[in-house]
Every structure is written in structure tokens, then in C-alpha cells.
Scaffold this motif. Sequence first.
Motif, PDB file in Angstrom:
ATOM      1  N   ALA A   1       0.818  -1.217   0.000  1.00  0.00           N
ATOM      2  CA  ALA A   1       0.000   0.000   0.000  1.00  0.00           C
ATOM      3  C   ALA A   1       0.850   1.265   0.000  1.00  0.00           C
ATOM      4  O   ALA A   1       1.873   1.348   0.689  1.00  0.00           O
ATOM      5  CB  ALA A   1      -0.924  -0.006   1.208  1.00  0.00           C
ATOM      6  N   ASP A  34      -1.241   4.303  -0.091  1.00  0.00           N
ATOM      7  CA  ASP A  34      -2.264   4.937   0.742  1.00  0.00           C
ATOM      8  C   ASP A  34      -3.481   4.017   0.668  1.00  0.00           C
ATOM      9  O   ASP A  34      -3.393   2.934   0.090  1.00  0.00           O
ATOM     10  CB  ASP A  34      -2.490   6.400   0.290  1.00  0.00           C
ATOM     11  CG  ASP A  34      -3.183   6.530  -1.069  1.00  0.00           C
ATOM     12  OD1 ASP A  34      -3.777   5.546  -1.557  1.00  0.00           O
ATOM     13  OD2 ASP A  34      -3.129   7.635  -1.658  1.00  0.00           O
ATOM     14  N   PRO A  35      -4.631   4.396   1.273  1.00  0.00           N
ATOM     15  CA  PRO A  35      -5.749   3.436   1.316  1.00  0.00           C
ATOM     16  C   PRO A  35      -6.296   3.037  -0.056  1.00  0.00           C
ATOM     17  O   PRO A  35      -7.017   2.039  -0.157  1.00  0.00           O
ATOM     18  CB  PRO A  35      -6.824   4.181   2.125  1.00  0.00           C
ATOM     19  CG  PRO A  35      -6.095   5.220   2.892  1.00  0.00           C
ATOM     20  CD  PRO A  35      -4.917   5.613   2.072  1.00  0.00           C
ATOM     21  N   VAL A  36      -5.996   3.807  -1.107  1.00  0.00           N
ATOM     22  CA  VAL A  36      -6.584   3.478  -2.407  1.00  0.00           C
ATOM     23  C   VAL A  36      -5.541   3.145  -3.469  1.00  0.00           C
ATOM     24  O   VAL A  36      -5.893   2.843  -4.611  1.00  0.00           O
ATOM     25  CB  VAL A  36      -7.475   4.638  -2.927  1.00  0.00           C
ATOM     26  CG1 VAL A  36      -8.643   4.867  -1.979  1.00  0.00           C
ATOM     27  CG2 VAL A  36      -6.679   5.920  -3.127  1.00  0.00           C
ATOM     28  N   ARG A  37      -4.264   3.173  -3.122  1.00  0.00           N
ATOM     29  CA  ARG A  37      -3.219   2.921  -4.118  1.00  0.00           C
ATOM     30  C   ARG A  37      -2.163   1.991  -3.556  1.00  0.00           C
ATOM     31  O   ARG A  37      -1.945   1.942  -2.340  1.00  0.00           O
ATOM     32  CB  ARG A  37      -2.510   4.207  -4.519  1.00  0.00           C
ATOM     33  CG  ARG A  37      -3.391   5.309  -5.014  1.00  0.00           C
ATOM     34  CD  ARG A  37      -2.529   6.462  -5.452  1.00  0.00           C
ATOM     35  NE  ARG A  37      -3.318   7.572  -5.936  1.00  0.00           N
ATOM     36  CZ  ARG A  37      -3.755   8.580  -5.172  1.00  0.00           C
ATOM     37  NH1 ARG A  37      -3.464   8.616  -3.877  1.00  0.00           N
ATOM     38  NH2 ARG A  37      -4.465   9.559  -5.707  1.00  0.00           N
ATOM     39  N   GLU A  44      -2.084   7.236   5.864  1.00  0.00           N
ATOM     40  CA  GLU A  44      -3.341   6.783   6.455  1.00  0.00           C
ATOM     41  C   GLU A  44      -4.541   7.266   5.661  1.00  0.00           C
ATOM     42  O   GLU A  44      -5.576   6.620   5.620  1.00  0.00           O
ATOM     43  CB  GLU A  44      -3.451   7.256   7.906  1.00  0.00           C
ATOM     44  CG  GLU A  44      -2.785   6.288   8.873  1.00  0.00           C
ATOM     45  CD  GLU A  44      -2.857   6.753  10.311  1.00  0.00           C
ATOM     46  OE1 GLU A  44      -3.901   7.318  10.701  1.00  0.00           O
ATOM     47  OE2 GLU A  44      -1.865   6.553  11.029  1.00  0.00           O
ATOM     48  N   GLN A  45      -4.393   8.440   5.037  1.00  0.00           N
ATOM     49  CA  GLN A  45      -5.472   8.981   4.208  1.00  0.00           C
ATOM     50  C   GLN A  45      -4.993   9.038   2.756  1.00  0.00           C
ATOM     51  O   GLN A  45      -3.789   9.075   2.495  1.00  0.00           O
ATOM     52  CB  GLN A  45      -5.840  10.401   4.670  1.00  0.00           C
ATOM     53  CG  GLN A  45      -6.201  10.507   6.154  1.00  0.00           C
ATOM     54  CD  GLN A  45      -7.426   9.698   6.535  1.00  0.00           C
ATOM     55  OE1 GLN A  45      -8.306   9.462   5.690  1.00  0.00           O
ATOM     56  NE2 GLN A  45      -7.504   9.258   7.769  1.00  0.00           N
ATOM     57  N   LYS A  46      -5.961   9.049   1.854  1.00  0.00           N
ATOM     58  CA  LYS A  46      -5.641   9.178   0.440  1.00  0.00           C
ATOM     59  C   LYS A  46      -4.790  10.429   0.202  1.00  0.00           C
ATOM     60  O   LYS A  46      -5.133  11.519   0.677  1.00  0.00           O
ATOM     61  CB  LYS A  46      -6.943   9.268  -0.363  1.00  0.00           C
ATOM     62  CG  LYS A  46      -6.711   9.393  -1.845  1.00  0.00           C
ATOM     63  CD  LYS A  46      -8.029   9.611  -2.586  1.00  0.00           C
ATOM     64  CE  LYS A  46      -7.761   9.935  -4.050  1.00  0.00           C
ATOM     65  NZ  LYS A  46      -8.978  10.368  -4.743  1.00  0.00           N
ATOM     66  N   ILE A  47      -3.698  10.257  -0.521  1.00  0.00           N
ATOM     67  CA  ILE A  47      -2.832  11.404  -0.834  1.00  0.00           C
ATOM     68  C   ILE A  47      -3.536  12.250  -1.903  1.00  0.00           C
ATOM     69  O   ILE A  47      -3.964  11.738  -2.942  1.00  0.00           O
ATOM     70  CB  ILE A  47      -1.462  10.917  -1.361  1.00  0.00           C
ATOM     71  CG1 ILE A  47      -0.765  10.023  -0.298  1.00  0.00           C
ATOM     72  CG2 ILE A  47      -0.570  12.103  -1.730  1.00  0.00           C
ATOM     73  CD1 ILE A  47       0.459   9.292  -0.804  1.00  0.00           C
ATOM     74  N   LYS A  48      -3.673  13.542  -1.624  1.00  0.00           N
ATOM     75  CA  LYS A  48      -4.408  14.433  -2.521  1.00  0.00           C
ATOM     76  C   LYS A  48      -3.446  15.347  -3.285  1.00  0.00           C
ATOM     77  O   LYS A  48      -2.399  15.740  -2.767  1.00  0.00           O
ATOM     78  CB  LYS A  48      -5.376  15.309  -1.711  1.00  0.00           C
ATOM     79  CG  LYS A  48      -6.410  14.539  -0.905  1.00  0.00           C
ATOM     80  CD  LYS A  48      -7.503  13.939  -1.745  1.00  0.00           C
ATOM     81  CE  LYS A  48      -8.485  15.006  -2.206  1.00  0.00           C
ATOM     82  NZ  LYS A  48      -9.538  14.390  -3.077  1.00  0.00           N
ATOM     83  N   LYS A  49      -3.855  15.708  -4.497  1.00  0.00           N
ATOM     84  CA  LYS A  49      -3.142  16.765  -5.207  1.00  0.00           C
ATOM     85  C   LYS A  49      -3.397  18.079  -4.474  1.00  0.00           C
ATOM     86  O   LYS A  49      -4.521  18.343  -4.056  1.00  0.00           O
ATOM     87  CB  LYS A  49      -3.673  16.892  -6.644  1.00  0.00           C
ATOM     88  CG  LYS A  49      -3.230  15.772  -7.556  1.00  0.00           C
ATOM     89  CD  LYS A  49      -3.794  15.940  -8.952  1.00  0.00           C
ATOM     90  CE  LYS A  49      -5.303  15.760  -8.952  1.00  0.00           C
ATOM     91  NZ  LYS A  49      -5.891  15.663 -10.306  1.00  0.00           N
TER      92      LYS A  49
END
Length: 228
Positions: A25, A27-30, A111-116
Motif C-alpha cells: 500500500a 495509501d488506502p486506495v493505491r 493513512e489517508q488518500k494522498i491528494k493533489k
Amino acid sequence: VISFFQPKLLLGQQVLVTAGPTYEAIDPVRGITNLSSGKMGFAIARAAHEAGAAVTLVAGPVHLPTPRGVHRVNVTSAQNMLAAAVDYAQKATIFVATAAVADWRPALAAEQKIKKDGSGVVPTLSFVENPDILATLAQSLRAQSGDLFCVGFAAESQDLLANAQAKRLRKGVPLLVGNIGPATFGQDDNALLLVQASGVQELARESKINLARKLIAHISIKTRARGQ
Ligand code: CTP
Ligand code: CA
């Protein structure tokens, strides 16, 4: 039908197989994974069951049906796979490592989705090395005392023989099986190079299940010669 006529070469043996890729992992989605299909490992698990062994298949994320009679344990990361393998290796007499374990994982999964953030700045990933499941089990007391026969696999893009011989010694296993190219990921057939201290033997290209049966027959001879 074929299995009905096969001699039960591994009766009384407990076989542990790792198969498929691992998923590391970010992040939680990638995450990071690879193209291993798991087919060779699933074929080996099936062949070992046909040969009368009690089989545990520790599988990374693949969409393959569980071979009949095989106990399957699904895992995701290399660390999960190591924990499951160490657990089942306590009773196993044969370990076949076919998994394409990710060599590295992100040092810290977010822990959280990495955002642009809109600035165009890209994230930097740093990695740490994953545990070597095969080397870990090959160094275990049970392997060192001859109670656990460990088999490694290797897919090399060049110098298969030399790389496989070096890998066998580095991992400390009696048998290292090389996938004879071109890349076999996802295909239904394969050709194998069996590398041991005593020499090298080739299994010509054919279906993965037939190769798996031949490999199991080979392993059964090796484990009997060892006195099991
Ligand atoms: N293996 C393992 N755990 C790892 C890496 C590899 O159990 N962390 C096992 C594989 O399942 C395979 C064997 O070791 O049976 C060889 O894997 P391979 O990726 O070819 O070897 P590495 O030691 O990772 O070397 P490299 O990828 O650099 O060639
Ligand atoms: Ca590797």
C-alpha cells in the motif's frame, strides 16, 4: 481423471506454497504490485494435492479458483505473506516459493488518500526492503535440520543459469527452479530449469499443470532420498 491414476507420491507430506504477487500500500486506495498471475503456484498446489499431500496455498491478490482440496490463505503484503508462511511452515515438510514478492514497500503507507494540492508538486515515495520469505524459512531450524525441504523460483530477464545458480546459494535452498524465458507471466505454459548442487535439468515447455506434476515428482524423490 488423470489424478486418479497417479501414484500418491507425497502421501503424508505437508506442502506449503506461496503464489501470486504481493500488494504494498501507498495509501488506502493505491499500491504497488506486479504482473504475477499466480498460475504456476496454483498448479503446484493442485499437483501436490493430487499427489496426496496436505496443501496450504498462501496467495497474494489473484483471481484464480482455489484448487480442489487445497487450503487457501489470502494475503496482501509481503509482511502478511511472511507471517502466514512462517505460521504454516511450522508443520510443513515441503515449501515451494513461487510468489513474486515485492522487493520493496513504501516506507510509510499514508493513512489517508494522498491528494493533489494544486501546485503540481508530485509526491516522493521512499522505500524499505521487504523480508525475504524464502530465505527466512530456508534458514529456519526445521529447514536446516532437513525437516523442511525448500524450493525457490526465479524469473530472470538474462543469464538464467548463472543467476539461478547464484540465487540458489544466496537463498540457501537445495532446489532453485528457473523460468525459462520469454516472460511467462500470465501464460498457461512454461519451461523450467531445475538447478541443484548436483547439476542442472531442464523440463521442456508444456502446460503449467503438467510441469507442476513433474516438479512434484522430482521433489518427492528428493524428499525421500533425504529420509522422509
Ligand atoms: N522470495 C521471497 N521473498 C522475497 C523475495 C523473493 O520469498 N522478499 C522468493 C520468491 O518467491 C522466489 C525466490 O525468492 O522463490 C526468488 O525470487 P526473486 O525475486 O527471483 O529473487 P530476489 O532475491 O528477490 O532477487 P532479484 O529480484 O533481485 O533477482
Ligand atoms: Ca525479487
